[in-house]
Design an enzyme around this catalytic site. Structure first.
Site, PDB file in Angstrom:
ATOM      1  CG  ASP A 325      -1.891   1.069   1.290  1.00  0.00           C
ATOM      2  OD1 ASP A 325      -2.764   1.089   0.408  1.00  0.00           O
ATOM      3  OD2 ASP A 325      -1.818   1.927   2.199  1.00  0.00           O
ATOM      4  CD  GLU A 354      -2.239   2.089  -3.480  1.00  0.00           C
ATOM      5  OE1 GLU A 354      -3.345   2.386  -3.914  1.00  0.00           O
ATOM      6  OE2 GLU A 354      -1.884   2.340  -2.309  1.00  0.00           O
TER       7      GLU A 354
END
Ligand code: CA
Length: 644
Positions: A325, A354
């Site tokens: 994340d 990400e």
């Protein structure tokens, strides 16, 4: 794995044996005392014993103590003193078992949480380039399995004994669905112990995605059948992994090391105040996560913590891959060290993330693992928002469309996504929406997707951004299938949100992180109401699996075998995968044409005898018909797939 000359941190905070349990804790150098408390329960209950830990000889920041007797089934906390005051109780930073709500560590023998056959559990053999990822939330997936949401649908379906739990994935209906769909990697949303769900009140049926980490190395209690019994969540998580492995499916964990639920009262802060977080120049906490804080992966203790935590999930829980994340909050060096450790265990394990942050970070931008820096992180992949937004429209406006809305100008971004974000002579990078140069060295460094848990799901986004779809399911489905055709024929690693194959919607909710089940749950009637959608997804995935051409896996092969064909008009992309017999594909040339226009288009292709296997509504590898031609008519809002 530590940097040369740096100290190696020990994170083994509790070692149980029937004769005695040994405790250990890292603190900052200026800690004055560490008090260990032993309890008879995970919450409330009596303090059985208090023990002052002692500094390890020669160290300022390592504390240890041994408690005699068989403490199995008991619980513990640490309490560290700085500047004359105690920070508050904490289970430590690396608890491996906890009581309800994760406030106390649990003294258990981890080996007793292994299910039968655990030693024989094997990671399914899947090459890096062959992954097909299914992103899912436990509660979304199974919570409505016992409810017939549509009274018009009366077909009997198998239900679940474990709505919203890890154990739902051990049931035959679940693994059968995933196997039939053809995905081979399930990426589970945060499944470590998180803070937002009160595990003592699961009857309230609260929902959360879980991006609020509490204990990074313990499964979440809300997904277990009994959060009060520490062994249950650990065992049930392993049963889930084992069942998926038996179905030939890998398990990828969504890890959120970039921030914690809070700073004050958090485990890091109570143990090593200040050390685990970045600060701004003015002394305030930096907030690159958008969640109130940002961890400092460049600090040696945090870097080693992340490496050890990832390694622990691989070894203890047999996890097969990791999704980071807000990876752009972490530094490049840390991500490289993590990927290198993971690949030393198994080079086919996928590490991706990400490639962005959610605010500015208090660390030099050029040292962060951002998407634009992925060439410096060669063993890690990043999500391509370029392809996603070129298909559905930009992230900053749900009502804005792009290629799927028939708008011109997104063709180069689609091409960028098709080649897997690598250097390709026919992509004009100046016209790509975000990446003005290739970010990937190899196509396996790009995650191809059009929707995930964030933002609207595909159906909602199409309805919000493309006029005329609200009451026209037929057109909606055409665009849905077109979008996924672009994703699943991309040379990147394809990724889909759970439930898209059921034509899920979330009633237009953009950020459903704490929306009720009525928004987030999958409606399993989708399989009955829209069998053509499920079949298309299934056949599209099978097509990818059966043809090497769609997953060449190397930049050199993509440049050699993939050529874009000239097209006349906007919102039209055509390419040919050629000479595929050289890579073992039973089809020598494959042509894919994506038409985002609301009118049919004719595309000139090399003259040959083609077998049509995809017409935008159905995929059939055996082929519908053949035709000898140099001109192909592509229906409106459709993808043609054919070979010769
Ligand atoms: Ca929890």
């Amino acid at each position: 794995m530590a940097t040369a000359g740096a100290r190696n941190y020990n994170f083994n905070e509790m070692t149980y044996s029937p004769k005695a349990t040994t405790f250990f804790l890292n603190t900052n150098d200026d800690a004055q005392a560490v008090t260990l408390s032993i309890y008879d329960a995970g919450i409330d209950g009596k303090v059985l014993k208090k023990v002052e830990l002692k500094r390890v000889k020669g160290s300022k920041s390592e504390w240890t103590g041994k408690v005699k007797g068989d403490l199995k089934g008991k619980f513990y906390t640490f309490n560290v003193k700085y500047n004359g005051a105690y920070m508050g109780e904490t289970p430590g930073i690396f608890a491996k078992a906890v009581g309800v709500n994760g406030r106390r560590g649990a003294i258990i023998d981890l080996a007793t949480t292994n299910p039968d056959g655990w030693d024989d559990d094997k990671r399914p053999a899947i090459a890096l380039k062959d992954h097909i990822i299914y992103e899912m939330h436990h509660r979304d997936f199974s919570i409505a399995r016992n409810i017939n949401l549509d009274p018009k649908v009366t077909v009997k379906r198998a239900s679940t004994n474990y709505p919203g739990k890890f154990m739902a994935l051990t049931e035959d209906w679940a693994t059968s669905h995933l196997k039939e769909l053809g995905v081979n990697a399930v990426h589970v949303l945060p499944s470590y112990d998180y803070a937002s769900i009160d595990e003592t009140h699961l009857d309230l049926n609260r929902y959360n995605w879980g991006y609020d980490p509490l204990n990074y190395n313990v499964p979440e209690g809300g997904y277990s059948t009994n959060p009060y019994d520490p062994a249950t969540r650990n065992r049930e998580f392993k049963l889930m992994v084992q069942a998926l492995h038996r179905a030939g499916i890998r398990v990828i964990l969504d890890v959120v090391y970039n921030h914690t639920f809070n700073i004050d009262n958090g485990n890091f802060q109570r143990t090593c105040p200040g050390t685990f977080y970045r600060k701004n120049a003015d002394g305030s906490w930096s907030n690159g996560s958008g969640c109130g804080n940002e961890t400092a992966s460049e600090q040696e203790i945090m870097r080693q913590y992340m490496i050890e935590s990832v390694k622990y999930w691989i070894n203890e829980y047999h996890i097969d891959g990791f999704r980071f994340d807000l990876m752009g909050v972490h530094d490049i060096e840390t991500m490289n060290q993590i990927a290198s450790m993971v690949h030393s265990i198994d080079p086919t394990m996928l590490v991706y993330g990400e490639g962005w942050s959610a605010g500015s970070c208090a660390y030099p931008q050029e040292k962060l693992a951002m998407k634009a820096h992925m060439k410096q992180v060669p063993e890690v992949a990043a999500f391509s928002d370029d392809l996603r937004d070129a298909l559905r429209g930009p992230w900053d406006g749900d009502d804005k469309a792009a290629f799927l809305g028939g708008l011109p100008g997104f063709e180069e971004s689609i091409k960028f996504g098709i080649v897997g974000a690598i250097e390709h002579p026919q992509v004009n990078y100046k016209k790509v929406n975000y990446s003005k140069e290739p970010y990937a060295l190899e196509p396996t460094q790009m995650i191809a997707y059009v929707s995930c848990h964030d933002d609207m799901c595909l159906v909602d986004r199409l309805r919000a951004s493309v006029p005329g779809l609200k009451n026209n399911e037929k057109e909606l489905i055409k665009l849905d299938l077109l979008a996924q055709t672009a994703v699943f024929t991309s040379q990147g690693i394809p990724f889909m949100l759970s439930g898209e194959e059921l034509l899920r919607d979330k009633k237009g909710v953009h950020n459903s992180f704490e929306s009720p089940d009525s928004i987030n749950r999958l409606d399993w009637n989708g399989r009955i109401k829209h069998p053509e959608v499920f079949d298309y997804y299934k056949n599209l995935i099978a097509l990818r699996k059966h043809h090497e051409g769609f997953r060449l896996g190397s930049a050199e092969l993509v440049r050699r075998h993939l050529e874009f064909l000239p097209v006349d008009g906007d919102c039209l992309v055509a390419y040919r995968l050629k000479n595929l017999s050289q890579v073992g594909d039973k089809w020598n040339n494959i042509i894919v044409i994506l038409n985002g226009n609301n009118v049919k288009k004719t595309v000139n292709v090399p003259r040959s005898t083609y077998t049509i296997v995809g017409d935008g509504t159905v995929i059939d590898e055996k082929g519908f018909y053949t035709l000898t031609t140099g001109d192909i008519i592509v229906p409106a809002r459709s993808a043609i797939i054919m070979h010769d």
